[in-house]
Write a protein that holds these residues in place. Structure first.
Motif, PDB file in Angstrom:
ATOM      1  N   ARG A  92      42.981  76.522  33.112  1.00 59.55           N
ATOM      2  CA  ARG A  92      41.849  75.968  33.402  1.00 59.55           C
ATOM      3  C   ARG A  92      42.028  75.116  34.590  1.00 59.55           C
ATOM      4  NH1 ARG A  92      41.218  75.738  27.571  1.00 59.55           N
ATOM      5  NH2 ARG A  92      41.835  73.443  27.970  1.00 59.55           N
ATOM      6  N   HIS A 106      32.270  63.767  32.993  1.00 59.74           N
ATOM      7  CA  HIS A 106      32.557  63.972  34.531  1.00 59.74           C
ATOM      8  C   HIS A 106      31.136  63.807  35.099  1.00 59.74           C
ATOM      9  CE1 HIS A 106      31.005  68.229  33.960  1.00 59.74           C
ATOM     10  NE2 HIS A 106      31.986  68.224  32.966  1.00 59.74           N
ATOM     11  N   GLN A 107      30.173  64.146  34.253  1.00 55.65           N
ATOM     12  CA  GLN A 107      28.876  63.828  34.925  1.00 55.65           C
ATOM     13  C   GLN A 107      28.578  62.405  35.061  1.00 55.65           C
ATOM     14  OE1 GLN A 107      29.392  65.243  32.040  1.00 55.65           O
ATOM     15  NE2 GLN A 107      28.452  67.272  31.551  1.00 55.65           N
ATOM     16  N   VAL A 149      33.724  69.587  39.546  1.00 52.85           N
ATOM     17  CA  VAL A 149      33.526  70.602  38.290  1.00 52.85           C
ATOM     18  C   VAL A 149      32.417  70.435  37.212  1.00 52.85           C
ATOM     19  CG1 VAL A 149      34.999  71.751  36.469  1.00 52.85           C
ATOM     20  CG2 VAL A 149      36.177  70.868  38.393  1.00 52.85           C
ATOM     21  N   GLY A 150      31.698  71.458  36.919  1.00 51.17           N
ATOM     22  CA  GLY A 150      30.650  71.226  36.307  1.00 51.17           C
ATOM     23  C   GLY A 150      29.469  71.267  36.864  1.00 51.17           C
ATOM     24  N   ARG A 151      28.248  71.440  36.381  1.00 47.14           N
ATOM     25  CA  ARG A 151      27.220  71.449  36.818  1.00 47.14           C
ATOM     26  C   ARG A 151      26.067  70.553  36.253  1.00 47.14           C
ATOM     27  NH1 ARG A 151      27.903  75.037  40.255  1.00 47.14           N
ATOM     28  NH2 ARG A 151      28.396  77.159  39.753  1.00 47.14           N
ATOM     29  N   GLU A 181      33.178  75.531  35.591  1.00 43.70           N
ATOM     30  CA  GLU A 181      34.232  75.183  34.751  1.00 43.70           C
ATOM     31  C   GLU A 181      34.927  76.647  34.268  1.00 43.70           C
ATOM     32  OE1 GLU A 181      33.256  71.956  31.624  1.00 43.70           O
ATOM     33  OE2 GLU A 181      31.300  72.543  32.322  1.00 43.70           O
ATOM     34  N   SER A 182      36.445  76.457  34.188  1.00 42.25           N
ATOM     35  CA  SER A 182      36.883  77.549  33.981  1.00 42.25           C
ATOM     36  C   SER A 182      36.799  77.812  32.466  1.00 42.25           C
ATOM     37  CB  SER A 182      38.598  77.228  34.289  1.00 42.25           C
ATOM     38  OG  SER A 182      39.338  78.431  33.773  1.00 42.25           O
ATOM     39  N   GLY A 214      37.100  68.727  35.712  1.00 44.01           N
ATOM     40  CA  GLY A 214      36.642  68.829  34.527  1.00 44.01           C
ATOM     41  C   GLY A 214      37.060  68.278  33.265  1.00 44.01           C
ATOM     42  N   ALA A 215      36.672  68.845  31.982  1.00 37.70           N
ATOM     43  CA  ALA A 215      37.249  68.253  30.855  1.00 37.70           C
ATOM     44  C   ALA A 215      38.714  68.051  30.767  1.00 37.70           C
ATOM     45  CB  ALA A 215      36.624  69.136  29.599  1.00 37.70           C
ATOM     46  N   GLU A 243      29.207  71.904  43.332  1.00 43.42           N
ATOM     47  CA  GLU A 243      29.613  72.198  42.050  1.00 43.42           C
ATOM     48  C   GLU A 243      30.512  73.382  41.788  1.00 43.42           C
ATOM     49  OE1 GLU A 243      25.855  69.972  39.951  1.00 43.42           O
ATOM     50  OE2 GLU A 243      25.741  72.045  40.443  1.00 43.42           O
ATOM     51  N   GLU A 267      40.069  75.814  38.360  1.00 40.47           N
ATOM     52  CA  GLU A 267      39.209  74.836  38.882  1.00 40.47           C
ATOM     53  C   GLU A 267      39.649  74.333  40.214  1.00 40.47           C
ATOM     54  OE1 GLU A 267      37.508  73.753  34.537  1.00 40.47           O
ATOM     55  OE2 GLU A 267      38.735  72.375  35.609  1.00 40.47           O
TER      56      GLU A 267
END
Length: 159
Positions: free
Chosen positions: A55, A133-134, A8-10, A46-47, A108-109, A43, A59
């Motif tokens: 969310r 998450h990165q 989740v996330g770029r 994110e919601s 994600g978060a 990827e 996701e």
């Protein structure tokens, strides 16, 4: 067999993207010789829902859209089990020997939905700390690369 990372996330331009690329390339050099057909990264957006449960559910639906027919699911979650690099490599080797595609999911978060986490054959954490998450993506790709060096019997796998 393929390895698939769904996150989740770029990743934006920067050191995380550069490290991800470096470990992916290193893995692919060794991985082909070990019977791995590649490492895909998908990827998921994110919601933007107002509450965490919605969310995570949105996701999870985005993550599930990338699942192949036959797969083993490994979830990255702060509540997961800490395993060392050798045990991680052994698990990857067993999936490879069973010719099962492996999907790694990074939430994600808010983390992963309980339903998605419950489908995982293994839930792992990179220590007790909560990581962005990165950074988890970079650490996962480094561990995948390290696992390949262990499976290949390289003497420098601890480097």
């Amino acid at each position: 067999m393929r390895l698939i990372v769904i996150a989740v996330g770029r990743l934006k331009q920067g050191p995380e993207r550069e490290l991800t690329k470096r470990y992916r390339e290193r893995f692919e050099d060794i991985g082909r010789k070990l019977g791995f057909r590649g490492l895909e990264i998908h990827e998921v957006a994110e919601s933007r829902a107002r509450d965490a449960a919605t969310r995570m559910a949105e996701e999870a639906a985005g993550i599930a859209a990338h699942f192949p027919e036959k797969y083993g699911l490994i979830a990255l979650d702060e509540r997961g089990k800490s395993i060392d690099s050798t045990a991680f490599a052994a698990r990857l080797g067993r999936f490879r020997d069973a010719a099962t595609d492996i999907i790694f999911v990074i939430g994600g978060a808010d983390g992963l939905s309980p339903e998605l986490r419950g489908k995982a054959s293994l839930v792992i954490a990179f220590g007790a700390a909560t990581w962005p998450h990165q950074m988890v993506r970079v650490m996962l790709l480094e561990q995948i690369y390290r696992a390949a060096t262990i499976l290949a019997g390289h003497p420098y796998h601890r480097a």
